[in-house]
Scaffold this active site. Structure first.
Site, PDB file in Angstrom:
ATOM      1  N   THR A 115       0.819  -1.111   0.012  1.00 23.03           N
ATOM      2  CA  THR A 115      -0.132   0.189   0.180  1.00 23.03           C
ATOM      3  C   THR A 115       0.988   1.318  -0.061  1.00 23.03           C
ATOM      4  OG1 THR A 115      -1.896  -0.991   0.918  1.00 23.03           O
ATOM      5  CG2 THR A 115      -1.540   1.209   1.297  1.00 23.03           C
TER       6      THR A 115
ATOM      7  N   SER B 220       3.939  -6.434  -3.497  1.00 20.42           N
ATOM      8  CA  SER B 220       3.684  -6.668  -1.951  1.00 20.42           C
ATOM      9  C   SER B 220       4.115  -8.143  -1.769  1.00 20.42           C
ATOM     10  CB  SER B 220       2.095  -6.423  -1.499  1.00 20.42           C
ATOM     11  OG  SER B 220       2.174  -6.415  -0.143  1.00 20.42           O
TER      12      SER B 220
ATOM     13  N   HIS C 217       3.965 -10.167   0.759  1.00 19.71           N
ATOM     14  CA  HIS C 217       3.071 -11.423   1.476  1.00 19.71           C
ATOM     15  C   HIS C 217       1.915 -11.929   0.492  1.00 19.71           C
ATOM     16  CE1 HIS C 217       0.237  -7.584   1.648  1.00 19.71           C
ATOM     17  NE2 HIS C 217      -0.919  -8.637   1.655  1.00 19.71           N
TER      18      HIS C 217
ATOM     19  N   CYS D 175     -23.050  -9.052   2.152  1.00 18.10           N
ATOM     20  CA  CYS D 175     -23.516  -9.771   3.317  1.00 18.10           C
ATOM     21  C   CYS D 175     -22.582 -10.006   4.325  1.00 18.10           C
ATOM     22  CB  CYS D 175     -24.054 -11.042   2.939  1.00 18.10           C
ATOM     23  SG  CYS D 175     -25.364 -10.752   1.492  1.00 18.10           S
TER      24      CYS D 175
END
Length: 460
Positions: free
Chosen positions: A70, A194, A196, A320
Site C-alpha cells: 500500500t 507486496s 505477502h 452480506c
C-alpha cells in the site's frame, strides 16, 4: 484446515523462513554505515535489490523497498503526479483497482486534481480502446492493475501501456497479485508489489520507477531508498521477500499449470453441483489459482462461517459480509451478482484432495444456508394468476430482497410486474442479476418514498 485465501496473503514460503532467520543474525546493522557489520548489511540489501529487480524486469537502481504494498502504491502515485504537475493534474484509474489505488485517487481528487475511472466489462477487464480514449493532454498519470484481486481477471496491460506511451503518459501497474507468477509484460513506467502476496513476510513492498520517469518523492526528505521510502530498512524481511520471490518464480510454471487444472475443476463443477450460481471473472485470461462465484439467496457472511466450520478458509466480496452493507466495488463495476460471493484463491502446494473435499461440502452448505433464510427451491414451480405486486423489503438486507422477489414472481401473470422496495445497495446489483439468471425482465429502478423501487416483469 484448507487455506483457500492466498489472494489476501500467501502462506510463508519455506525459503522466506530460512532467509529471514539467517538474516536476523547477519543483517541487523545499519547498511548505511561503513564499519564491518554495516558493510555486511549493505551487501545483503544490495543482493536482495538485485534479485528483486531481476524478477521485476528492471534495473536495481530503479527499485526501492517500502514498508508495504500500500505504501508503494501511495508513494508511486503521489511521486509521479508531483513529478508531472506542470503537465496537468488529471489521473486515470480503472474502476476495479485495489483500494490502495482508489484511496490515492480520492486523495488526489480531494486536493483539487481531476479523475477519470475507466469501466470494465462483465469479466472485470478494461477495454484498451476505452482506456486510450480517457487519455488527455493534461493527464499526469494512468494506473492499471496487472490482475484483479477479487476475480482473478488479467488486464490488457501491454495494450494500455502502448496507448499511454504514445500519449507520453506514464503507466503505474499494481502487480501485487501477479508478480509471483511472472514479469508484467508491456512498456510500463512504474510498478508496485507486496511480498505477502507471493509468500514473503508481511511489511515489505516494492516500488520500481523506470529511468526517465519524472518523479518527485513527497513528504519529508530521507537519504534511504533514494528518498522514496523513508525510515530504517527492515533488512531481514527484505532479504526474505527477495529470496521467496526468486523461489516462487522458479516454481511458477509447473505450479501455475497444476493450479489452473484445480480451478478449472471448481469453475466447471460448482454450477453443476449448486443451483443458481454465477461464476464471475474471465474464464481464460485469469490468475492460475483464483476462482470466484456468487450464489443466489445466500447470506455471504453465514456461508463463509459455515465453510470455515467445515474446514475451509475462503473470502468474499459480498455486501452480506461487510459492515458497510454495500457490495465490493469490483463486483459493482462488473455488474454481476454479489450476494453469496465466494473467492477461492489456492496457494501453491494445494492438493487435489482438498479441492475435492470442498466440492463435496459446498452443495450441502449452500443448501443449509438457503433453507435457514427460507429461500425458494430451484425447482419450485410458478403460479400463473394474480395482480401486480409490491414487495416491501425496506430495512432487510442481502439476500432477503431477492428471496422475497423469487417467492412472489409466480403470483403475477406473465407480463405482470413485481415492484421491490429496498434500501439495501446490494439490491441494485442482485435484482438485475437474478432476472438474467431466471429469465425474467428487469425493467429498471425509480425513486421511492423510502429507498428505491426495483421493477421486474414476469416473462415466463
Amino acid at each position: 484446515m484448507a487455506y483457500f485465501d492466498a489472494a489476501s496473503a500467501a502462506p510463508l514460503h519455506p525459503v522466506a523462513r530460512q532467509a529471514l532467520l539467517a538474516s536476523l543474525d547477519e543483517g541487523w546493522a545499519d547498511p548505511a554505515r561503513l564499519y564491518r557489520e554495516g558493510r555486511r548489511a549493505r551487501l545483503l540489501l544490495d543482493a536482495a535489490r538485485e534479485a528483486a529487480a531481476e524478477c521485476v524486469g528492471c534495473r536495481a537502481d530503479e527499485l526501492v523497498f517500502t514498508p508495504s504494498g500500500t505504501r508503494a502504491v501511495h508513494s508511486g502515485v503521489a511521486g509521479a503526479l508531483a513529478g508531472r504537475r506542470r503537465v496537468g493534474r488529471h489521473l486515470i484509474v480503472s474502476a476495479v483497482e485495489h483500494s490502495s489505488v482508489l484511496h490515492a485517487a480520492e486523495a488526489h481528487e480531494a486536493a483539487g486534481g481531476s479523475l477519470t475511472q475507466v469501466g470494465v466489462d462483465r469479466t472485470g477487464a478494461v477495454d484498451p480502446a476505452a482506456y486510450a480514449a480517457a487519455l488527455r493532454e493534461d493527464t499526469a498519470l494512468a494506473c492499471l492493475q496487472s490482475a484483479n484481486h477479487e476475480v482473478g481477471t488479467e488486464q490488457p496491460v501491454t495494450e494500455v501501456a502502448e496507448a499511454c506511451r504514445a500519449a507520453g503518459v506514464p503507466l503505474l501497474v499494481d502487480a501485487a497479485q501477479s508478480l509471483g507468477w511472472g514479469r508484467v509484460e508491456g512498456d510500463w513506467s512504474l510498478l508496485t508489489g507486496s511480498a505477502h502476496k507471493w509468500g514473503g513476510p508481511s511489511g515489505v513492498g516494492l516500488l520500481a520507477v523506470r529511468k526517465g520517469v519524472r518523479f518527485a518523492p513527497q513528504g519529508p526528505g530521507d537519504e534511504r531508498e533514494s528518498g522514496r521510502a523513508p525510515g530504517f530498512e527492515n533488512l531481514p524481511a527484505i532479504v526474505a521477500a527477495a529470496a521467496s520471490l526468486r523461489a516462487v518464480r522458479a516454481e511458477a510454471a509447473a505450479e501455475a499449470a497444476r493450479l489452473r487444472e484445480l480451478t478449472e475443476r471448481i469453475r466447471a463443477r460448482v454450477p453443476a453441483l449448486v443451483p443458481d450460481v454465477e461464476v464471475v471473472g474471465d474464464p481464460a485470461r485469469r490468475l492460475p489459482g483464483v476462482v470466484t462465484f456468487s450464489c443466489l439467496y445466500v447470506d455471504g457472511e453465514t456461508l463463509l462461517h459455515e465453510l470455515d466450520r467445515a474446514g475451509f478458509s475462503v473470502s468474499s466480496g459480498s455486501s452480506c459480509t461487510s459492515s458497510t452493507l454495500t457490495p465490493s466495488h469490483v463486483l459493482r463495476a462488473m455488474g454481476v451478482l454479489s450476494e453469496g460471493n465466494v473467492r477461492v484463491s489456492l496457494p501453491p502446494g494445494t492438493v487435489a484432495e482438498d479441492v475435492e473435499r470442498f466440492l463435496e461440502v459446498l452443495p450441502g452448505t449452500v443448501a443449509a444456508v438457503r433453507e435457514k433464510l427460507g429461500a425458494p427451491a430451484a425447482t419450485e414451480t410458478v403460479r400463473a394468476a394474480g395482480p401486480d405486486l409490491v414487495v416491501d423489503a425496506l430495512g432487510r438486507r442481502c439476500p432477503i430482497p431477492v428471496i422475497e422477489l423469487a417467492k412472489v414472481i409466480g403470483d403475477v401473470p406473465v407480463g405482470g410486474t413485481v415492484r421491490v422496495l429496498s434500501d439495501d445497495e446490494a439490491a441494485r446489483l442482485d435484482i438485475p442479476a437474478w432476472c438474467e439468471m431466471r429469465g425474467q425482465e428487469y425493467v429498471g429502478e425509480e425513486p421511492a418514498e423510502k429507498g428505491t423501487a426495483y421493477l421486474v416483469r414476469r416473462v415466463s
